[in-house]
Design an enzyme around this catalytic site. Sequence first.
Site, PDB file in Angstrom:
ATOM      1  N   ASP A  94       0.835  -1.202   0.000  1.00 52.61           N
ATOM      2  CA  ASP A  94       0.000   0.000   0.000  1.00 52.61           C
ATOM      3  C   ASP A  94       0.875   1.260   0.000  1.00 52.61           C
ATOM      4  O   ASP A  94       2.110   1.176   0.078  1.00 52.61           O
ATOM      5  CB  ASP A  94      -0.921  -0.049   1.231  1.00 52.61           C
ATOM      6  CG  ASP A  94      -2.254   0.644   0.974  1.00 52.61           C
ATOM      7  OD1 ASP A  94      -2.339   1.452   0.036  1.00 52.61           O
ATOM      8  OD2 ASP A  94      -3.206   0.389   1.735  1.00 52.61           O
ATOM      9  N   ASP A 110     -10.402   2.850  -3.168  1.00 57.06           N
ATOM     10  CA  ASP A 110     -10.873   1.628  -2.519  1.00 57.06           C
ATOM     11  C   ASP A 110     -12.365   1.432  -2.746  1.00 57.06           C
ATOM     12  O   ASP A 110     -13.146   2.387  -2.704  1.00 57.06           O
ATOM     13  CB  ASP A 110     -10.663   1.716  -1.004  1.00 57.06           C
ATOM     14  CG  ASP A 110      -9.206   1.616  -0.607  1.00 57.06           C
ATOM     15  OD1 ASP A 110      -8.337   1.438  -1.486  1.00 57.06           O
ATOM     16  OD2 ASP A 110      -8.943   1.723   0.609  1.00 57.06           O
TER      17      ASP A 110
HETATM   18  C1  LIG Z   1     -17.585   4.436  -2.192  1.00 54.71           C
HETATM   19  O1  LIG Z   1     -18.699   5.061  -1.597  1.00 54.71           O
HETATM   20  C2  LIG Z   1     -18.370   5.924  -0.531  1.00 54.71           C
HETATM   21  C3  LIG Z   1     -19.674   6.421   0.054  1.00 54.71           C
HETATM   22  O2  LIG Z   1     -20.446   7.025  -0.937  1.00 54.71           O
HETATM   23  C4  LIG Z   1     -17.495   7.064  -1.027  1.00 54.71           C
HETATM   24  O3  LIG Z   1     -17.091   7.859   0.045  1.00 54.71           O
HETATM   25  C5  LIG Z   1     -16.267   6.473  -1.711  1.00 54.71           C
HETATM   26  O4  LIG Z   1     -15.496   7.505  -2.288  1.00 54.71           O
HETATM   27  C6  LIG Z   1     -16.688   5.506  -2.783  1.00 54.71           C
HETATM   28  N1  LIG Z   1     -15.530   4.907  -3.424  1.00 54.71           N
HETATM   29  C7  LIG Z   1     -15.546   4.604  -4.713  1.00 54.71           C
HETATM   30  C8  LIG Z   1     -14.339   3.935  -5.273  1.00 54.71           C
HETATM   31  O5  LIG Z   1     -16.506   4.822  -5.416  1.00 54.71           O
END
Ligand SMILES: *[C@@H]1O[C@H](CO)[C@@H](O)[C@H](O)[C@H]1NC(C)=O
Length: 420
Positions: free
Chosen positions: A158, A219
């Site tokens: 990471d 992620d």
């Molecule tokens: C996943 O969803 C969360 C909550 O909406 C958000 O904070 C995050 O950035 C999202 N990650 C991705 C890869 O879409």
Amino acid sequence: MLANILCMILLVLPFTKSLDNGLARTPPMGWMHWQRFRCVTDCAAYPDDCISEKLFRDMADHMVSDGFKDAGYEYVMIDDCWASKERDNVTGRLQPNPDRFPSGIKALANYIHDKGLKFGIYADYGTLTCAGYPGSIDHLELDAQTFADWGVDYLKFDGCNSDVMTMESGYSLMSAYLNATGRPIAYSCSWPAYQEPIGIHPNYEQMSKVCNSWRNWDDIDDSWGNVTNILSWFSKNQDRIAKYSGPGHWNDPDMLIIGNYGLSYEQAKSQMAIWSIMAAPLIMSVDLRTIEAQFRDILLNKEVIAINQDSLGVQGRLELTKDKIDFWIKPIKPIVDDYLSYAIGLLSNRVDGYPYRVNFTLSDLNLVNGNGYMIRDIYDSVTIGEIIKPDDVLFIRVKPSGTVLLTATPLSSSKTVTRI
Ligand SMILES: *[C@@H]1O[C@H](CO)[C@@H](O)[C@H](O)[C@H]1NC(C)=O
Ligand SMILES: *[C@@H]1O[C@H](CO)[C@@H](O)[C@H](O)[C@H]1NC(C)=O
Ligand SMILES: *[C@@H]1O[C@H](CO)[C@@H](O)[C@H](O)[C@H]1NC(C)=O
Ligand SMILES: *[C@@H]1O[C@H](CO)[C@@H](O)[C@H](O)[C@H]1NC(C)=O
């Protein structure tokens, strides 16, 4: 024509020597704890959920007894939160938390190896891991050696708490140290996931020479919105990045969240289908002790896995969007009369309640074999029609946020004659 096809396949590969450790010739498959278990360290309160040797032994047991190993999943991988907050004050080595890993990491690796599985671990290029455990920045060589001594087969490296601008050289150096241990260790890099979000286009050519896979972007969390965000990023950037995926080196859109809390049954089938078309690593992160049968069956679907693991190793792409249905296609084997087979995923971005009937032709997707194709619906295990010619109109019903996964296998001229 064959020459043209081979040329096309060669063109999508970078003209460089890729990482030569013999690993990840097809996208890695396994299980990793992060998405489902995060950083639970209170084993007194949560004995079954905490990051401990018991968790990984349990998962290894279920990988074997429930058919995951037979389906091709081979790596059991620890993510962050396994280490002690301090390195060993005599040797300087990383050491596991003694309460949660009382037998030590080598014993855990042995347990997993004895089951015929492989073992993965997590470290971080910076001063501290994302969860605040010791980082590897001043100890790259020692940590590579420690992992080799423990019997590690896969390292997720990471990039929290590090200098993003030194990642290309630093991750390359770690690759050299891993190689120098003499132990083949699949190397998963996170450097694009730190560069892409701040607008830097990382050097994927160099990456494909030193890493077996790499996390390109943010992620995944446990929601359908996360899956569609990731697909939208990958499709927007596919012309730039897809060509760097291939045997030994893969783009990684992050873990499968199938079987957890956030995806419906149809959405879980969608993630499995499109991850397979993207030739993504298939890294489960779910409690294998309690997963519901319908989700387990998605993860174990041999025909979907075969699309992911196809030996051509070409990352699929979003080819067409029609009526809010995304058509993802991936060239696969067999090649018949010089024509490639394809996996075709019809992913619905619709929310209007009913299975939407979309029409299309194979020539819309640039599938042009005049003798036609045999079309198979993979999840329903049925053949659609006898011979589908490129300009025949197909009508397919796709459920909201669901995916219909098809394969199109070219028919040869001789076969067409006997069928007519
Ligand atoms: C996943 O969803 C969360 C909550 O909406 C958000 O904070 C995050 O950035 C999202 N990650 C991705 C890869 O879409
Ligand atoms: C080294 O670590 C051990 C156990 O973690 C501890 O008992 C000992 O006091 C430490 N020694 C020094 C010099 O810090
Ligand atoms: C180290 O790199 C060399 C040259 O690329 C390769 O032949 C060898 O298999 C690698 N060894 C390991 C253990 O990765
Ligand atoms: C095919 O779909 C389009 C909408 O994309 C529609 O206008 C057309 O009528 C459909 N064709 C047939 C034959 O149903």
